[in-house]
Write a protein that holds these residues in place. Sequence first.
Motif, PDB file in Angstrom:
ATOM      1  N   LYS A  72       0.851  -1.195   0.000  1.00 56.03           N
ATOM      2  CA  LYS A  72       0.000   0.000   0.000  1.00 56.03           C
ATOM      3  C   LYS A  72       0.885   1.243   0.000  1.00 56.03           C
ATOM      4  O   LYS A  72       1.868   1.329   0.728  1.00 56.03           O
ATOM      5  CB  LYS A  72      -0.896  -0.005   1.236  1.00 56.03           C
ATOM      6  CG  LYS A  72      -1.812   1.189   1.316  1.00 56.03           C
ATOM      7  CD  LYS A  72      -2.695   1.143   2.546  1.00 56.03           C
ATOM      8  CE  LYS A  72      -3.605   2.366   2.569  1.00 56.03           C
ATOM      9  NZ  LYS A  72      -4.543   2.301   3.687  1.00 56.03           N
ATOM     10  N   GLU A  99      -8.833  -3.177  -5.490  1.00 55.64           N
ATOM     11  CA  GLU A  99      -8.733  -1.723  -5.678  1.00 55.64           C
ATOM     12  C   GLU A  99      -7.688  -1.316  -6.712  1.00 55.64           C
ATOM     13  O   GLU A  99      -7.739  -0.207  -7.220  1.00 55.64           O
ATOM     14  CB  GLU A  99      -8.405  -1.055  -4.342  1.00 55.64           C
ATOM     15  CG  GLU A  99      -9.511  -1.182  -3.320  1.00 55.64           C
ATOM     16  CD  GLU A  99      -9.101  -0.595  -1.993  1.00 55.64           C
ATOM     17  OE1 GLU A  99      -9.462   0.568  -1.746  1.00 55.64           O
ATOM     18  OE2 GLU A  99      -8.426  -1.290  -1.218  1.00 55.64           O
ATOM     19  N   ASN A 100      -6.719  -2.169  -6.983  1.00 48.43           N
ATOM     20  CA  ASN A 100      -5.705  -1.901  -8.005  1.00 48.43           C
ATOM     21  C   ASN A 100      -5.916  -2.909  -9.127  1.00 48.43           C
ATOM     22  O   ASN A 100      -5.352  -3.990  -9.113  1.00 48.43           O
ATOM     23  CB  ASN A 100      -4.296  -2.010  -7.417  1.00 48.43           C
ATOM     24  CG  ASN A 100      -4.077  -1.003  -6.308  1.00 48.43           C
ATOM     25  OD1 ASN A 100      -4.068  -1.346  -5.143  1.00 48.43           O
ATOM     26  ND2 ASN A 100      -3.927   0.252  -6.680  1.00 48.43           N
ATOM     27  N   GLU A 136      -0.839   5.050  -7.404  1.00 51.98           N
ATOM     28  CA  GLU A 136      -0.508   4.646  -6.042  1.00 51.98           C
ATOM     29  C   GLU A 136      -1.318   3.413  -5.647  1.00 51.98           C
ATOM     30  O   GLU A 136      -2.534   3.350  -5.873  1.00 51.98           O
ATOM     31  CB  GLU A 136      -0.822   5.787  -5.067  1.00 51.98           C
ATOM     32  CG  GLU A 136      -0.429   5.476  -3.648  1.00 51.98           C
ATOM     33  CD  GLU A 136      -0.681   6.624  -2.699  1.00 51.98           C
ATOM     34  OE1 GLU A 136      -1.077   6.357  -1.558  1.00 51.98           O
ATOM     35  OE2 GLU A 136      -0.473   7.788  -3.104  1.00 51.98           O
ATOM     36  N   LYS A 138      -3.538   1.295  -3.566  1.00 53.41           N
ATOM     37  CA  LYS A 138      -4.524   1.667  -2.557  1.00 53.41           C
ATOM     38  C   LYS A 138      -4.568   0.682  -1.397  1.00 53.41           C
ATOM     39  O   LYS A 138      -5.149   0.970  -0.353  1.00 53.41           O
ATOM     40  CB  LYS A 138      -5.888   1.788  -3.212  1.00 53.41           C
ATOM     41  CG  LYS A 138      -5.920   2.891  -4.260  1.00 53.41           C
ATOM     42  CD  LYS A 138      -7.226   2.916  -5.008  1.00 53.41           C
ATOM     43  CE  LYS A 138      -7.173   4.003  -6.062  1.00 53.41           C
ATOM     44  NZ  LYS A 138      -7.533   3.559  -7.367  1.00 53.41           N
ATOM     45  N   SER A 139      -3.994  -0.501  -1.592  1.00 54.23           N
ATOM     46  CA  SER A 139      -3.905  -1.522  -0.550  1.00 54.23           C
ATOM     47  C   SER A 139      -2.772  -2.468  -0.927  1.00 54.23           C
ATOM     48  O   SER A 139      -2.282  -2.423  -2.059  1.00 54.23           O
ATOM     49  CB  SER A 139      -5.232  -2.286  -0.416  1.00 54.23           C
ATOM     50  OG  SER A 139      -5.520  -2.950  -1.630  1.00 54.23           O
TER      51      SER A 139
END
Length: 170
Positions: A72, A99-100, A136, A138-139
């Motif tokens: 993350k 999330e990615n 970026e 996110k997790s």
Amino acid sequence: MYWKSKIDFNQEELDTLNAFATKHLHSSEEAVPNALQQFPFATQKVHDLLNEYLSKDYVKYLVQSWSIYIPKGDFIPYNPHQHGYSHLSFVFYTKNTGENPLVLRDNSSLEFKLNLKTNDFIILPREQVHMVEAGEAKSDRISFAGDILLTEREYKSSLFLPPKNIWQEL
């Protein structure tokens, strides 16, 4: 096009794979050229899913495999690529919230996002351009990927790769 399924890892198996992956920030590819060889429980499950996917019984060779660990907050670079040297590639997720996403690009340059989560498994054809969405993380995101070569069980014709036992190294 891709094929999606589930790979059924229990929590102990996930913990074992994740412990390996977190020792190799970003990728284990250079340090351990065929990482999944260390995890027979995982290679058996990959083998079973390949058998479910393929309509014909081929000899399957896992020619390389590696872990991908993106913590993350780390930056994920723009890295579209494909694995044209293999017949198939696969990826499965041992820690991922979706999330990615994995991004697939088709022949028309259209991009599609797959929000894959822990225990998701996909097979990609060799020409499939793919990447993790840049930006970026996110997790935490942990996955394992590999490349597969297929041969016929016995020699039939020159239309497909013959069995490895008739090859000769030059």
